[in-house]
Design a protein around this motif. Structure first.
Motif, PDB file in Angstrom:
ATOM      1  N   GLN A   4       0.835  -1.190   0.000  1.00 23.04           N
ATOM      2  CA  GLN A   4       0.000   0.000   0.000  1.00 23.04           C
ATOM      3  C   GLN A   4       0.879   1.254   0.000  1.00 23.04           C
ATOM      4  OE1 GLN A   4      -2.524  -1.873   3.357  1.00 23.04           O
ATOM      5  NE2 GLN A   4      -3.762  -0.196   2.544  1.00 23.04           N
ATOM      6  N   GLU A  29      -5.987   3.483   6.324  1.00 23.83           N
ATOM      7  CA  GLU A  29      -6.584   2.760   5.201  1.00 23.83           C
ATOM      8  C   GLU A  29      -5.594   2.621   4.054  1.00 23.83           C
ATOM      9  OE1 GLU A  29     -10.036   1.595   4.597  1.00 23.83           O
ATOM     10  OE2 GLU A  29      -9.853   1.529   6.762  1.00 23.83           O
ATOM     11  N   ARG A 325     -20.521  -0.469  -6.523  1.00 24.79           N
ATOM     12  CA  ARG A 325     -19.196   0.128  -6.364  1.00 24.79           C
ATOM     13  C   ARG A 325     -18.485  -0.345  -5.101  1.00 24.79           C
ATOM     14  NH1 ARG A 325     -17.149   3.812  -9.281  1.00 24.79           N
ATOM     15  NH2 ARG A 325     -16.070   4.863  -7.571  1.00 24.79           N
ATOM     16  N   GLY A 326     -19.168  -1.130  -4.275  1.00 26.24           N
ATOM     17  CA  GLY A 326     -18.530  -1.718  -3.102  1.00 26.24           C
ATOM     18  C   GLY A 326     -18.287  -0.756  -1.965  1.00 26.24           C
ATOM     19  N   LEU A 327     -19.065   0.336  -1.891  1.00 28.61           N
ATOM     20  CA  LEU A 327     -18.819   1.324  -0.842  1.00 28.61           C
ATOM     21  C   LEU A 327     -19.040   0.757   0.549  1.00 28.61           C
ATOM     22  CD1 LEU A 327     -20.393   4.621  -2.248  1.00 28.61           C
ATOM     23  CD2 LEU A 327     -18.039   3.802  -2.405  1.00 28.61           C
ATOM     24  N   ASP A 329     -18.633  -2.490   1.470  1.00 24.43           N
ATOM     25  CA  ASP A 329     -18.025  -3.812   1.655  1.00 24.43           C
ATOM     26  C   ASP A 329     -17.146  -3.891   2.889  1.00 24.43           C
ATOM     27  OD1 ASP A 329     -19.263  -4.523  -0.646  1.00 24.43           O
ATOM     28  OD2 ASP A 329     -17.452  -4.665  -1.887  1.00 24.43           O
ATOM     29  N   PHE A 330     -16.549  -2.769   3.273  1.00 27.80           N
ATOM     30  CA  PHE A 330     -15.610  -2.775   4.401  1.00 27.80           C
ATOM     31  C   PHE A 330     -16.374  -2.733   5.717  1.00 27.80           C
ATOM     32  CE2 PHE A 330     -13.292  -1.148   0.807  1.00 27.80           C
ATOM     33  CZ  PHE A 330     -12.048  -1.734   0.917  1.00 27.80           C
ATOM     34  N   ASP A 347      -9.085   5.273  -2.777  1.00 25.24           N
ATOM     35  CA  ASP A 347      -9.372   4.299  -3.822  1.00 25.24           C
ATOM     36  C   ASP A 347      -9.154   2.876  -3.302  1.00 25.24           C
ATOM     37  OD1 ASP A 347      -8.597   2.569  -6.338  1.00 25.24           O
ATOM     38  OD2 ASP A 347      -9.571   4.374  -7.118  1.00 25.24           O
ATOM     39  N   ARG A 348     -10.017   1.971  -3.754  1.00 24.11           N
ATOM     40  CA  ARG A 348      -9.929   0.580  -3.297  1.00 24.11           C
ATOM     41  C   ARG A 348      -8.566  -0.031  -3.590  1.00 24.11           C
ATOM     42  NH1 ARG A 348     -14.859  -1.969  -2.206  1.00 24.11           N
ATOM     43  NH2 ARG A 348     -14.005  -3.982  -2.797  1.00 24.11           N
ATOM     44  N   ARG A 351      -6.400   0.560  -0.519  1.00 23.10           N
ATOM     45  CA  ARG A 351      -6.906   0.264   0.813  1.00 23.10           C
ATOM     46  C   ARG A 351      -6.621  -1.175   1.225  1.00 23.10           C
ATOM     47  NH1 ARG A 351     -12.999   2.298   1.417  1.00 23.10           N
ATOM     48  NH2 ARG A 351     -12.576   1.584   3.539  1.00 23.10           N
ATOM     49  N   ARG A 353      -7.634  -4.012   4.578  1.00 23.12           N
ATOM     50  CA  ARG A 353      -8.855  -4.411   5.263  1.00 23.12           C
ATOM     51  C   ARG A 353      -8.589  -4.482   6.767  1.00 23.12           C
ATOM     52  NH1 ARG A 353     -13.293  -6.111   2.783  1.00 23.12           N
ATOM     53  NH2 ARG A 353     -13.262  -6.305   0.520  1.00 23.12           N
TER      54      ARG A 353
END
Length: 360
Positions: A4, A29, A325-327, A329-330, A347-348, A351, A353
């Motif tokens: 990351q 993140e 868009r998976g907003l 999901d976290f 941005d994914r 990021r 988890r």
């Protein structure tokens, strides 16, 4: 993930409540290791409702993936413990009033002298200098003092509060992250750290950009609700539909305005809002009030005219676009209970988890 953007960087976070914790959450993140220093018993946000178990939900959302260390900064051995951490750190974030950390022997001068590569970021309401520097304040005060709130406050009998913490987030968290990332780039070139002075009030002037253009050009700012984007134009308003739901119209450009007028079958007589703005708005309100919001949805969507129904937060969390868009999901954990994680503009691809808060 160890690839990351901020992997390998260490952040020491002395901040509380919202501005600093949200900023350091975004750094976490993106891969940074964040060590959050809290007073014994924990900061106030831990206990704010609503709660998930014994932990405040917002606290859990803001501090996921951080290592939390409870420490009395006034204790005899606290300074040595903190210096050990900051000597090895890349970034320090704090939001005490000016001078508080210096009185503890932990001010920016001391920390940066010991660690010249350190990026020291202070977040306050009014900044480290100026006549208001020592004043207490909150989000609403910062918007009030900078003229932003006066642009759209509702009527005198029914004043309207802003729906979000614009100063905390837009004036504190986001500028802090932006400037920390700039300081990291500069450090890569020079090898030297930086001292950042983030004042939440300062960025409120940026939010008043359109009004400032009028002030600069005409010599006076728009009055309450009288700016292009606060109610002066029929092209940018909230209109009630027949069922009491609202339609948000943002048809500023003429191509969108004409498409909207066609979609709602507005008579040609009332389309020229420059000739008679209020008559135009009244005619548009009458047309939109002739159908329910549900009836307007396919019509307006087909016209592609920047007009949308006003969704509730519950509606938005079920919206297929945001789901795809998976907003959401976290997740974060509060007392081992998964809760939706704070949605941050990282941005994914960058990021990780990070999960639960990690008490030391």
């Amino acid at each position: 993930m160890n690839d990351q953007p901020l992997s390998g960087l260490t952040v020491i976070d002395f901040s509380t409540l919202l501005p600093g914790p949200l900023a350091t959450l975004m750094l976490a993140e993106a891969g940074a290791t964040v060590i959050k220093i809290e007073r014994p018993g924990g900061e106030d946000m831990r206990f704010f409702p609503p709660k998930s178990g014994d932990v405040g939900t917002l606290y859990a959302m803001l501090n996921r993936g951080k290592r939390c260390l409870e420490l009395d900064l006034k204790a005899a051995d606290a300074r040595a413990r903190i210096l050990e951490l900051t000597d090895a750190a890349d970034i320090v974030v704090e939001q005490f009033r000016p001078g508080v950390m210096a009185r503890l022997g932990l001010g920016a001068d001391e920390l940066c002298a010991r660690n010249p590569r350190l990026i020291h970021c202070s977040i306050t309401g009014f900044g480290q200098s100026g006549p208001r520097a020592m004043e207490a304040g909150h989000d609403l005060n910062y918007m009030a003092l900078t003229g932003l709130l006066a642009l759209s406050r509702g009527s005198f009998d029914a004043p309207v509060l802003p729906p979000a913490q614009f100063a905390d987030i837009g004036g504190g968290s986001f500028p802090a992250v932006i400037n920390i990332l700039l300081a990291l780039l500069q450090r890569d070139r020079t090898g030297k750290g930086s001292r950042l002075d983030i004042a939440m009030c300062d960025a409120m002037f940026t939010f008043a950009l359109f009004a400032q253009a009028q002030l600069t050009t005409l010599g006076h700012a728009p009055k309450n609700g009288a700016d292009l984007l606060t109610g002066a134009s029929p092209r940018y308003r909230l209109y009630p539909a027949a069922d009491g739901h609202l339609i948000a119209v943002g048809a500023l450009e003429d191509k969108f305005w004409q498409a909207l007028c066609d979609a709602v079958e507005l008579p040609d007589l009332h389309r020229d809002d420059r000739r008679d703005s209020e008559a135009c708005a009244a005619a548009m309100a009458e047309r939109i009030a002739s159908r329910t919001a549900a009836e307007w949805v396919p019509v307006l969507a087909g016209a592609d005219c920047c007009a949308t129904p006003l969704a509730t937060l519950e509606d938005a969390f079920r919206d297929p676009h945001f789901l795809e868009r998976g907003l959401f999901d976290f997740t974060a954990d509060a007392d081992d209970t998964p809760i939706p994680a704070t949605i941050v503009p990282i941005d994914r691809a960058f990021r990780g988890r990070a999960g639960a808060i990690d008490p030391d």
